[in-house]
Design an enzyme around this catalytic site. Structure first.
Site, PDB file in Angstrom:
ATOM      1  N   LYS A 173       0.828  -1.207   0.000  1.00 11.56           N
ATOM      2  CA  LYS A 173       0.000   0.000   0.000  1.00 11.56           C
ATOM      3  C   LYS A 173       0.864   1.259   0.000  1.00 11.56           C
ATOM      4  O   LYS A 173       2.057   1.204   0.320  1.00 11.56           O
ATOM      5  CB  LYS A 173      -0.897  -0.018   1.245  1.00 11.56           C
ATOM      6  CG  LYS A 173      -1.895  -1.178   1.280  1.00 11.56           C
ATOM      7  CD  LYS A 173      -2.789  -1.088   2.507  1.00 11.56           C
ATOM      8  CE  LYS A 173      -3.819  -2.207   2.528  1.00 11.56           C
ATOM      9  NZ  LYS A 173      -4.789  -2.056   3.641  1.00 11.56           N
ATOM     10  N   TYR A 192     -12.582  -3.377  -2.642  1.00 15.08           N
ATOM     11  CA  TYR A 192     -13.107  -3.232  -1.281  1.00 15.08           C
ATOM     12  C   TYR A 192     -14.636  -3.168  -1.288  1.00 15.08           C
ATOM     13  O   TYR A 192     -15.237  -2.419  -0.510  1.00 15.08           O
ATOM     14  CB  TYR A 192     -12.500  -1.997  -0.617  1.00 15.08           C
ATOM     15  CG  TYR A 192     -11.045  -2.168  -0.181  1.00 15.08           C
ATOM     16  CD1 TYR A 192     -10.614  -3.350   0.426  1.00 15.08           C
ATOM     17  CD2 TYR A 192     -10.122  -1.145  -0.347  1.00 15.08           C
ATOM     18  CE1 TYR A 192      -9.288  -3.510   0.834  1.00 15.08           C
ATOM     19  CE2 TYR A 192      -8.794  -1.298   0.068  1.00 15.08           C
ATOM     20  CZ  TYR A 192      -8.397  -2.486   0.654  1.00 15.08           C
ATOM     21  OH  TYR A 192      -7.076  -2.638   1.070  1.00 15.08           O
ATOM     22  N   PHE A 200     -15.833   4.844   6.768  1.00 15.79           N
ATOM     23  CA  PHE A 200     -14.417   5.124   6.508  1.00 15.79           C
ATOM     24  C   PHE A 200     -13.995   4.851   5.062  1.00 15.79           C
ATOM     25  O   PHE A 200     -12.838   5.063   4.705  1.00 15.79           O
ATOM     26  CB  PHE A 200     -13.514   4.339   7.480  1.00 15.79           C
ATOM     27  CG  PHE A 200     -13.645   2.835   7.411  1.00 15.79           C
ATOM     28  CD1 PHE A 200     -12.996   2.099   6.422  1.00 15.79           C
ATOM     29  CD2 PHE A 200     -14.419   2.151   8.343  1.00 15.79           C
ATOM     30  CE1 PHE A 200     -13.111   0.720   6.357  1.00 15.79           C
ATOM     31  CE2 PHE A 200     -14.543   0.755   8.287  1.00 15.79           C
ATOM     32  CZ  PHE A 200     -13.885   0.043   7.288  1.00 15.79           C
ATOM     33  N   THR A 234      -5.765  -7.117  10.876  1.00 19.96           N
ATOM     34  CA  THR A 234      -5.950  -5.840  10.176  1.00 19.96           C
ATOM     35  C   THR A 234      -5.337  -4.646  10.918  1.00 19.96           C
ATOM     36  O   THR A 234      -4.655  -3.823  10.309  1.00 19.96           O
ATOM     37  CB  THR A 234      -7.469  -5.596   9.962  1.00 19.96           C
ATOM     38  OG1 THR A 234      -8.015  -6.747   9.303  1.00 19.96           O
ATOM     39  CG2 THR A 234      -7.716  -4.357   9.125  1.00 19.96           C
ATOM     40  N   ARG A 256       2.551  -6.656   9.531  1.00 14.71           N
ATOM     41  CA  ARG A 256       1.864  -5.513  10.162  1.00 14.71           C
ATOM     42  C   ARG A 256       2.354  -5.314  11.592  1.00 14.71           C
ATOM     43  O   ARG A 256       2.529  -4.173  12.049  1.00 14.71           O
ATOM     44  CB  ARG A 256       0.350  -5.730  10.123  1.00 14.71           C
ATOM     45  CG  ARG A 256      -0.241  -5.521   8.717  1.00 14.71           C
ATOM     46  CD  ARG A 256      -1.688  -5.950   8.655  1.00 14.71           C
ATOM     47  NE  ARG A 256      -2.327  -5.587   7.383  1.00 14.71           N
ATOM     48  CZ  ARG A 256      -3.475  -6.088   6.967  1.00 14.71           C
ATOM     49  NH1 ARG A 256      -4.115  -6.998   7.697  1.00 14.71           N
ATOM     50  NH2 ARG A 256      -3.990  -5.698   5.822  1.00 14.71           N
ATOM     51  N   ASN A 303      -2.047   0.166   6.997  1.00 23.11           N
ATOM     52  CA  ASN A 303      -1.444  -1.070   7.526  1.00 23.11           C
ATOM     53  C   ASN A 303      -0.565  -1.788   6.508  1.00 23.11           C
ATOM     54  O   ASN A 303      -0.412  -2.996   6.549  1.00 23.11           O
ATOM     55  CB  ASN A 303      -2.534  -1.977   8.104  1.00 23.11           C
ATOM     56  CG  ASN A 303      -3.615  -2.283   7.096  1.00 23.11           C
ATOM     57  OD1 ASN A 303      -3.516  -1.907   5.926  1.00 23.11           O
ATOM     58  ND2 ASN A 303      -4.650  -2.973   7.522  1.00 23.11           N
ATOM     59  N   HIS A 341      -1.909  -5.482   1.616  1.00 25.96           N
ATOM     60  CA  HIS A 341      -3.132  -6.269   1.420  1.00 25.96           C
ATOM     61  C   HIS A 341      -2.739  -7.682   1.022  1.00 25.96           C
ATOM     62  O   HIS A 341      -1.804  -7.857   0.241  1.00 25.96           O
ATOM     63  CB  HIS A 341      -4.000  -5.677   0.304  1.00 25.96           C
ATOM     64  CG  HIS A 341      -5.045  -6.648  -0.175  1.00 25.96           C
ATOM     65  ND1 HIS A 341      -6.249  -6.817   0.471  1.00 25.96           N
ATOM     66  CD2 HIS A 341      -5.034  -7.552  -1.198  1.00 25.96           C
ATOM     67  CE1 HIS A 341      -6.949  -7.766  -0.143  1.00 25.96           C
ATOM     68  NE2 HIS A 341      -6.222  -8.225  -1.158  1.00 25.96           N
ATOM     69  N   GLU A 347      -8.991 -11.670  -7.353  1.00 28.96           N
ATOM     70  CA  GLU A 347      -8.139 -10.486  -7.191  1.00 28.96           C
ATOM     71  C   GLU A 347      -6.951 -10.507  -8.163  1.00 28.96           C
ATOM     72  O   GLU A 347      -6.570  -9.461  -8.692  1.00 28.96           O
ATOM     73  CB  GLU A 347      -7.654 -10.403  -5.737  1.00 28.96           C
ATOM     74  CG  GLU A 347      -8.814 -10.082  -4.789  1.00 28.96           C
ATOM     75  CD  GLU A 347      -8.408  -9.989  -3.328  1.00 28.96           C
ATOM     76  OE1 GLU A 347      -7.237 -10.260  -2.984  1.00 28.96           O
ATOM     77  OE2 GLU A 347      -9.284  -9.636  -2.506  1.00 28.96           O
TER      78      GLU A 347
HETATM   79  P1  IDP Z   1      -7.698  -6.947   5.775  1.00 27.40           P
HETATM   80  O1  IDP Z   1      -6.883  -5.970   4.966  1.00 27.40           O
HETATM   81  O2  IDP Z   1      -6.973  -7.379   7.037  1.00 27.40           O
HETATM   82  O3  IDP Z   1      -8.190  -8.126   4.955  1.00 27.40           O
HETATM   83  P2  IDP Z   1     -10.418  -5.844   5.651  1.00 27.40           P
HETATM   84  O4  IDP Z   1     -11.449  -5.950   6.738  1.00 27.40           O
HETATM   85  O5  IDP Z   1     -10.625  -6.591   4.388  1.00 27.40           O
HETATM   86  O6  IDP Z   1      -8.994  -6.189   6.330  1.00 27.40           O
HETATM   87  O7  IDP Z   1     -10.283  -4.298   5.331  1.00 27.40           O
HETATM   88  C1  IDP Z   1      -9.570  -3.868   4.202  1.00 27.40           C
HETATM   89  C2  IDP Z   1      -8.761  -2.638   4.564  1.00 27.40           C
HETATM   90  O8  IDP Z   1      -9.661  -1.577   4.938  1.00 27.40           O
HETATM   91  C3  IDP Z   1      -7.852  -2.808   5.774  1.00 27.40           C
HETATM   92  O9  IDP Z   1      -6.613  -3.419   5.458  1.00 27.40           O
HETATM   93  C4  IDP Z   1      -7.678  -1.363   6.227  1.00 27.40           C
HETATM   94  O10 IDP Z   1      -6.718  -0.677   5.422  1.00 27.40           O
HETATM   95  C5  IDP Z   1      -9.055  -0.782   5.950  1.00 27.40           C
HETATM   96  N1  IDP Z   1      -9.917  -0.828   7.144  1.00 27.40           N
HETATM   97  C6  IDP Z   1     -10.567  -1.916   7.666  1.00 27.40           C
HETATM   98  N2  IDP Z   1     -11.271  -1.591   8.761  1.00 27.40           N
HETATM   99  C7  IDP Z   1     -11.075  -0.255   8.934  1.00 27.40           C
HETATM  100  C8  IDP Z   1     -11.554   0.708   9.912  1.00 27.40           C
HETATM  101  O11 IDP Z   1     -12.320   0.370  10.840  1.00 27.40           O
HETATM  102  N3  IDP Z   1     -11.141   1.995   9.758  1.00 27.40           N
HETATM  103  C9  IDP Z   1     -10.319   2.381   8.747  1.00 27.40           C
HETATM  104  N4  IDP Z   1      -9.849   1.535   7.808  1.00 27.40           N
HETATM  105  C10 IDP Z   1     -10.221   0.226   7.907  1.00 27.40           C
HETATM  106 MG    MG Z   2      -9.584  -8.139   3.427  1.00 27.33          MG
END
Ligand code: IDP
Ligand code: MG
Length: 153
Positions: free
Chosen positions: A9, A49, A57, A91, A102, A112, A115, A126
């Site tokens: 990212k 996403y 967010f 996450t 991470r 973070n 991905h 993907e």
């Molecule tokens: P992942 O990346 O661990 O699979 P996902 O739930 O698929 O997690 O979320 C995708 C991305 O969205 C996360 O990596 C993060 O960058 C962002 N994200 C997820 N939850 C939040 C949140 O509560 N606030 C802000 N960004 C979030």
């Molecule tokens: Mg995810």
């Protein structure tokens, strides 16, 4: 062997962590089958996403993913989807275990750094979203017999 889709990212590129992340991938014995820099746009992020588009967010997440180019990779290995999710960590970087990418390199739930596909089915979708077939190379490193034991790969 299985494949997964990884994005380094903007938070990884801007903080100069690309080399360290790629080093960890290679030292594990994971094959990089495709790699390229891309500028993401709103359209691809709304697909990628889709499960988060309705979250408050999402606009901020989309902006953070378009803040600089990303590096997209296709990684190959035995059970790579599960292996690489474990290497990635949960996450929220503050909750991620030390030793994960991470958990070692970030402090954020949004910025973070990386991905990784969360299932074999999603990995296929993907990879097709981010790579043309000719951008994914199916070479086998000569070191394979030392990465896996007999009959494993
Ligand atoms: P992942 O990346 O661990 O699979 P996902 O739930 O698929 O997690 O979320 C995708 C991305 O969205 C996360 O990596 C993060 O960058 C962002 N994200 C997820 N939850 C939040 C949140 O509560 N606030 C802000 N960004 C979030
Ligand atoms: Mg995810």
């Amino acid at each position: 062997m299985e494949q997964t889709l990884v994005l380094l990212k903007p938070s990884c590129l801007e903080r100069g962590l690309v080399g360290q992340v790629i080093t960890r991938i290679q030292q594990r014995g994971i094959i990089i089958s495709g790699i390229k820099m891309m500028q993401l746009d709103e359209k691809i992020l709304r697909e990628h996403y889709a499960h988060l588009v309705d979250k408050p967010f999402f606009p901020s997440l989309a902006a953070s993913m378009m803040a600089s180019p990303v590096i997209a990779m296709v990684l190959t290995g035995v059970e790579i989807v599960e292996v690489f999710r474990k290497m990635t960590g949960v996450t929220n970087g503050r909750k991620a275990e030390p030793g994960t990418l991470r958990g070692d390199f970030c402090m954020s739930g949004q910025a973070n750094i990386i991905h990784a596909s969360d299932s074999v089915e999603n990995a296929k979708i993907e990879i097709a979203r981010f790579f043309r077939p000719e951008e994914v190379f199916d070479y086998i490193p000569v070191t394979m017999p030392y990465i896996y034991g007999d009959g494993e790969a």
